[in-house]
Design a protein around this motif. Structure first.
Motif, PDB file in Angstrom:
ATOM      1  N   LEU A   1      -7.616 -23.693  -1.558  1.00 14.10           N
ATOM      2  CA  LEU A   1      -8.649 -24.557  -2.312  1.00 14.10           C
ATOM      3  C   LEU A   1      -9.054 -25.744  -1.652  1.00 14.10           C
ATOM      4  CD1 LEU A   1      -5.856 -24.959  -5.423  1.00 14.10           C
ATOM      5  CD2 LEU A   1      -8.440 -24.287  -5.707  1.00 14.10           C
ATOM      6  N   GLU A   2      -8.426 -26.117  -0.507  1.00 13.20           N
ATOM      7  CA  GLU A   2      -9.246 -27.021   0.410  1.00 13.20           C
ATOM      8  C   GLU A   2     -10.250 -26.698   1.007  1.00 13.20           C
ATOM      9  OE1 GLU A   2      -6.966 -28.910   3.421  1.00 13.20           O
ATOM     10  OE2 GLU A   2      -5.179 -29.626   2.063  1.00 13.20           O
ATOM     11  N   ARG A   3     -10.637 -25.266   1.061  1.00 11.41           N
ATOM     12  CA  ARG A   3     -11.937 -24.869   1.401  1.00 11.41           C
ATOM     13  C   ARG A   3     -12.832 -24.817   0.563  1.00 11.41           C
ATOM     14  NH1 ARG A   3      -8.121 -21.097   4.017  1.00 11.41           N
ATOM     15  NH2 ARG A   3      -8.346 -19.733   2.452  1.00 11.41           N
ATOM     16  N   HIS A   4     -12.443 -24.964  -0.790  1.00 11.32           N
ATOM     17  CA  HIS A   4     -13.402 -25.236  -2.013  1.00 11.32           C
ATOM     18  C   HIS A   4     -13.672 -26.590  -2.419  1.00 11.32           C
ATOM     19  CE1 HIS A   4     -12.011 -21.098  -2.570  1.00 11.32           C
ATOM     20  NE2 HIS A   4     -13.066 -20.833  -3.315  1.00 11.32           N
ATOM     21  N   GLY A   5     -13.053 -27.551  -1.441  1.00 11.32           N
ATOM     22  CA  GLY A   5     -13.282 -28.988  -1.412  1.00 11.32           C
ATOM     23  C   GLY A   5     -12.436 -29.576  -2.411  1.00 11.32           C
ATOM     24  N   VAL A   6     -11.283 -29.010  -2.563  1.00 14.40           N
ATOM     25  CA  VAL A   6     -10.214 -29.670  -3.553  1.00 14.40           C
ATOM     26  C   VAL A   6      -8.882 -29.692  -2.618  1.00 14.40           C
ATOM     27  CG1 VAL A   6      -8.895 -29.467  -5.807  1.00 14.40           C
ATOM     28  CG2 VAL A   6     -11.254 -28.709  -5.657  1.00 14.40           C
ATOM     29  N   LYS A   7      -8.205 -30.909  -2.738  1.00 16.79           N
ATOM     30  CA  LYS A   7      -7.047 -31.118  -1.807  1.00 16.79           C
ATOM     31  C   LYS A   7      -5.829 -31.423  -2.829  1.00 16.79           C
ATOM     32  CE  LYS A   7      -9.435 -32.794   2.163  1.00 16.79           C
ATOM     33  NZ  LYS A   7      -9.384 -33.839   3.295  1.00 16.79           N
TER      34      LYS A   7
ATOM     35  N   ILE B   1     -10.820 -24.681  -9.387  1.00 15.21           N
ATOM     36  CA  ILE B   1      -9.350 -23.982  -9.633  1.00 15.21           C
ATOM     37  C   ILE B   1      -9.720 -22.732 -10.053  1.00 15.21           C
ATOM     38  CG2 ILE B   1      -7.662 -24.381 -11.044  1.00 15.21           C
ATOM     39  CD1 ILE B   1      -7.598 -27.171 -10.748  1.00 15.21           C
ATOM     40  N   LYS B   2     -10.643 -22.506 -11.207  1.00  4.79           N
ATOM     41  CA  LYS B   2     -10.767 -21.009 -11.674  1.00  4.79           C
ATOM     42  C   LYS B   2     -11.509 -20.201 -10.520  1.00  4.79           C
ATOM     43  CE  LYS B   2     -11.224 -22.598 -16.373  1.00  4.79           C
ATOM     44  NZ  LYS B   2     -12.158 -22.768 -17.681  1.00  4.79           N
ATOM     45  N   SER B   3     -12.344 -20.738  -9.827  1.00  6.57           N
ATOM     46  CA  SER B   3     -12.978 -20.042  -9.001  1.00  6.57           C
ATOM     47  C   SER B   3     -12.089 -19.370  -7.743  1.00  6.57           C
ATOM     48  CB  SER B   3     -14.051 -20.776  -8.275  1.00  6.57           C
ATOM     49  OG  SER B   3     -13.548 -21.816  -7.242  1.00  6.57           O
ATOM     50  N   ALA B   4     -10.861 -20.098  -7.529  1.00  5.18           N
ATOM     51  CA  ALA B   4      -9.822 -19.786  -6.746  1.00  5.18           C
ATOM     52  C   ALA B   4      -8.808 -18.670  -7.311  1.00  5.18           C
ATOM     53  CB  ALA B   4      -9.047 -21.037  -6.219  1.00  5.18           C
ATOM     54  N   GLY B   5      -9.109 -18.432  -8.859  1.00  4.38           N
ATOM     55  CA  GLY B   5      -8.152 -17.494  -9.438  1.00  4.38           C
ATOM     56  C   GLY B   5      -6.844 -17.934 -10.017  1.00  4.38           C
TER      57      GLY B   5
ATOM     58  N   VAL C   1      -2.433 -35.047 -16.606  1.00  7.16           N
ATOM     59  CA  VAL C   1      -2.225 -34.698 -15.216  1.00  7.16           C
ATOM     60  C   VAL C   1      -2.763 -33.289 -15.083  1.00  7.16           C
ATOM     61  CG1 VAL C   1      -0.148 -34.029 -13.736  1.00  7.16           C
ATOM     62  CG2 VAL C   1      -0.027 -36.150 -15.316  1.00  7.16           C
ATOM     63  N   LEU C   2      -3.259 -32.864 -14.244  1.00  6.85           N
ATOM     64  CA  LEU C   2      -3.909 -31.673 -13.813  1.00  6.85           C
ATOM     65  C   LEU C   2      -3.085 -30.545 -12.833  1.00  6.85           C
ATOM     66  CD1 LEU C   2      -6.423 -29.541 -14.430  1.00  6.85           C
ATOM     67  CD2 LEU C   2      -7.842 -30.688 -12.632  1.00  6.85           C
ATOM     68  N   THR C   3      -2.645 -29.546 -13.166  1.00  5.32           N
ATOM     69  CA  THR C   3      -1.994 -28.939 -12.312  1.00  5.32           C
ATOM     70  C   THR C   3      -2.495 -27.407 -12.409  1.00  5.32           C
ATOM     71  OG1 THR C   3      -0.068 -28.232 -13.884  1.00  5.32           O
ATOM     72  CG2 THR C   3      -0.146 -30.236 -12.519  1.00  5.32           C
ATOM     73  N   ALA C   4      -2.003 -26.594 -11.518  1.00  3.31           N
ATOM     74  CA  ALA C   4      -2.431 -25.023 -11.415  1.00  3.31           C
ATOM     75  C   ALA C   4      -1.508 -24.295 -10.623  1.00  3.31           C
ATOM     76  CB  ALA C   4      -4.015 -24.831 -11.055  1.00  3.31           C
ATOM     77  N   GLY C   5      -1.228 -23.120 -11.182  1.00  2.00           N
ATOM     78  CA  GLY C   5      -0.294 -22.120 -10.294  1.00  2.00           C
ATOM     79  C   GLY C   5       1.101 -22.367 -10.343  1.00  2.00           C
ATOM     80  N   SER C   6       1.871 -21.161 -10.222  1.00  2.00           N
ATOM     81  CA  SER C   6       3.108 -21.435 -10.553  1.00  2.00           C
ATOM     82  C   SER C   6       3.748 -20.300  -9.087  1.00  2.00           C
ATOM     83  CB  SER C   6       3.856 -20.728 -11.605  1.00  2.00           C
ATOM     84  OG  SER C   6       5.304 -20.763 -11.686  1.00  2.00           O
ATOM     85  N   PHE C   7       4.438 -20.899  -8.025  1.00  2.00           N
ATOM     86  CA  PHE C   7       4.859 -20.334  -6.921  1.00  2.00           C
ATOM     87  C   PHE C   7       6.376 -20.400  -6.657  1.00  2.00           C
ATOM     88  CE2 PHE C   7       0.646 -22.361  -6.567  1.00  2.00           C
ATOM     89  CZ  PHE C   7       0.103 -21.202  -6.218  1.00  2.00           C
TER      90      PHE C   7
ATOM     91  N   TYR D   1       7.398 -24.026  -7.568  1.00  2.00           N
ATOM     92  CA  TYR D   1       6.425 -24.815  -7.022  1.00  2.00           C
ATOM     93  C   TYR D   1       5.078 -24.749  -7.748  1.00  2.00           C
ATOM     94  CZ  TYR D   1       9.748 -25.853  -3.350  1.00  2.00           C
ATOM     95  OH  TYR D   1      10.855 -26.050  -2.653  1.00  2.00           O
ATOM     96  N   THR D   2       4.363 -25.937  -7.825  1.00  2.00           N
ATOM     97  CA  THR D   2       2.985 -25.887  -8.312  1.00  2.00           C
ATOM     98  C   THR D   2       2.001 -26.882  -7.722  1.00  2.00           C
ATOM     99  OG1 THR D   2       1.623 -26.302 -10.460  1.00  2.00           O
ATOM    100  CG2 THR D   2       3.359 -27.843 -10.196  1.00  2.00           C
ATOM    101  N   LEU D   3       0.764 -26.703  -7.915  1.00  2.00           N
ATOM    102  CA  LEU D   3      -0.176 -27.550  -7.297  1.00  2.00           C
ATOM    103  C   LEU D   3      -0.767 -28.744  -8.299  1.00  2.00           C
ATOM    104  CD1 LEU D   3      -2.271 -24.825  -5.437  1.00  2.00           C
ATOM    105  CD2 LEU D   3      -0.644 -26.078  -4.661  1.00  2.00           C
ATOM    106  N   LYS D   4      -0.659 -29.773  -7.803  1.00  2.00           N
ATOM    107  CA  LYS D   4      -1.061 -31.009  -8.503  1.00  2.00           C
ATOM    108  C   LYS D   4      -2.447 -31.600  -8.094  1.00  2.00           C
ATOM    109  CE  LYS D   4       0.411 -35.851 -10.281  1.00  2.00           C
ATOM    110  NZ  LYS D   4       1.466 -36.752 -10.341  1.00  2.00           N
TER     111      LYS D   4
END
Length: 506
Positions: free
Chosen positions: A490-496, A374-378, A471-477, A354-357
């Motif tokens: 990430l929603e707490r950082h203003g990104v959904k 996204i970078k600030s969230a690691g 397309v902007l994605t981040a993370g691999s779960f 899974y990833t975040l789009k």
């Protein structure tokens, strides 16, 4: 008589010098321009004054030859022959080749040795001639003695003529200055009119463009509202996904706990069955009859749950007496719990991660702020090519021209205004000049207003073009739950973001 004549000359010179003194002595070029103007207008008194100042202040001027020639002619034209001769001698001494440039009348002043400047004692010659006549003529009361009135009258007439010439020159100078002042005033009026016309034109252009700007702002507001609604919709969807994920996790946990409890109960039943086996050898058939129905439904996964629940109640510990039937309860328990446990890690079995789009974008500049969050969230943002999509663009049309030369002139004007410019040839063979294309209509309207300040009138044309996307994605779960937890952070950082599946790299 000599004193009177000297005073008259001094007065005339003072009248000529005083008006010119009001002009500030600036640099050599302006002084020479003043002298040349007076010289060309035949105002030789004023011209000689400026030329004398130039020689005094700039003796080594590169224009010394021309200044000396103009000064000699000015002296000669105002009957100052002595100064004219001295100036000519200096000119011929410093510039021998200038003799060929002199007028014949000026050159004659230097070449004729008999030519001398006027002598002040000349009016006394007739007086000397009249003395013998006075001696020979009888002295009578009716005949007055001869006098020198004729020379004095000539000198007075000459002085009066010089004064009249000076007054005429002063009047001409005043008229020229007045004309120059009137010309300056007229030019200022014309310049003010041009500025006023430009202000009116700018205002008209701004009034014409204002509705487009308002419409662009309305469209931008509607777009922002639509984007906000889309974000809220995605957030609601994510929330429902999270809730479903949590419910599923709770159900899996409850099923695992239930299976563990049933297994423990079965093991306990086996332990109890071992104990009364020696005490009740006479009832093996009954125990087998009780346990047999519990084994038959086991192969059907859909009916496994009822079998698990019924097994402990249908086989009381006191009735399980036959040692041969002891292995059956564990088989029932394992057949019942196996389908439930295998359904939990379905994603891992399918080889999916899974990833975040975070969305699909046309401009990379729109992703800058999101990538920082996204970078600030690691996480490391990943930008991949997306599908092409149709986008509406606002193109600034400047004009349509029949020949390329006229179109190139307008392109040059746009370059001077530091605007984007390009040329397109339509199907009819006409050249269309454009000043850029914009996804943001508001930005196009702002550019229209800026170009209007350069006197360039434009219009907006809407076009639809195929543009590439990113397309902007981040993370691999490994699980959807882990991806959802990171998305909530990430929603707490203003990104959904949205949780999506991505095939694993195998």
């Amino acid at each position: 008589m000599n004193t009177v004549r000297t005073l008259l000359v001094a007065v005339v010179l003072a009248c000529l010098i005083i008006p010119s003194a009001s002009f500030a002595e600036s640099d050599e070029a302006s002084m020479f321009a003043q002298a040349r103007n007076h010289y060309q207008e035949s105002n030789y008194y004023f011209a000689s004054t400026w030329l004398e100042r130039i020689l005094k202040k700039f003796p080594a001027t590169p224009q010394r030859e021309e200044v000396l020639m103009m000064l000699a002619k000015s002296y000669a034209a105002t009957s100052r022959d002595e100064k004219a001769i001295r100036t000519l001698k200096t000119l011929l001494k410093d510039f021998p080749k200038s003799a060929g440039k002199l007028e014949p009348g000026l050159l004659k002043l230097v070449q004729d040795p008999a030519q001398e400047p006027p002598q002040l004692a000349e009016p006394e010659q007739p007086v000397a001639a009249s003395i013998p006549a006075a001696k020979t003529a009888p002295v009578t009361a009716a005949t007055p003695p001869p006098t020198s009135a004729a020379p004095e009258q000539a000198a007075a007439e000459k002085a009066a003529a010089e004064k009249a010439a000076a007054e005429k020159a002063a009047a001409e100078q005043a008229a020229a200055e007045k004309a120059a002042a009137e010309k300056v005033v007229a030019e200022k009026v014309v310049a003010d009119k041009v500025v006023a016309d430009k202000v009116v034109a700018d205002k008209a252009i701004a009034t014409k463009v204002a509705p487009d700007r308002v419409a662009a702002q309305r469209v931008a507001a509607e777009t922002a509202a639509a984007e906000k609604a889309a974000v809220e919709k995605v957030a609601a969807r994510n929330e429902s996904v999270e809730k479903a994920t949590a419910d599923r996790a709770a159900a899996i946990k409850a099923a695992v706990e239930k299976a563990a409890a049933e297994k423990a109960a079965a093991e306990k039943a086996m332990a109890v069955a071992d104990k009364p086996a020696a005490e009740a050898p006479a009832e093996p058939a009954k125990a087998a009859a009780v346990s047999e129905p519990a084994v038959k439904p086991a192969p059907t996964p859909g009916e496994a749950a009822p079998v698990v629940v019924a097994a402990p109640s249908a086989a009381p510990p006191a009735q399980v007496t036959a040692p041969a039937e002891i292995p059956e309860p564990p088989k029932v328990v394992s057949a019942t719990s196996e389908p439930v446990l295998q359904s939990a890690p379905a994603s891992a079995a399918a080889g999916t991660i899974y990833t975040l789009k975070f969305g699909t974008y046309v401009l990379k500049s729109k992703m800058v702020d999101i990538k920082k969050k996204i970078k600030s969230a690691g996480l490391k943002p990943v930008v991949e090519p997306g599908p092409k999509k149709k986008e509406q663009m606002s193109r600034i049309h400047v004009g349509e021209y029949a020949d390329q030369e006229a179109a190139e002139k307008m392109l040059q004007k746009l370059r001077k205004a530091k605007a984007e410019q390009f040329l397109l040839l339509d199907k009819t063979g006409k050249f269309n000049v454009y000043a850029g294309s914009y996804f943001d209509k508001l930005g196009a309207v702002d550019e229209q207003l800026r170009l209007a300040g350069f006197g360039i009138t434009t219009e907006l044309r809407q076009i639809s073009v195929q543009v590439p996307t990113f397309v902007l994605t981040a993370g691999s779960f490994k699980s959807q739950e882990a991806a959802a937890q990171k998305g909530a952070e990430l929603e707490r950082h203003g990104v959904k973001p949205t949780v999506v599946q991505r095939p694993s790299a195998k």
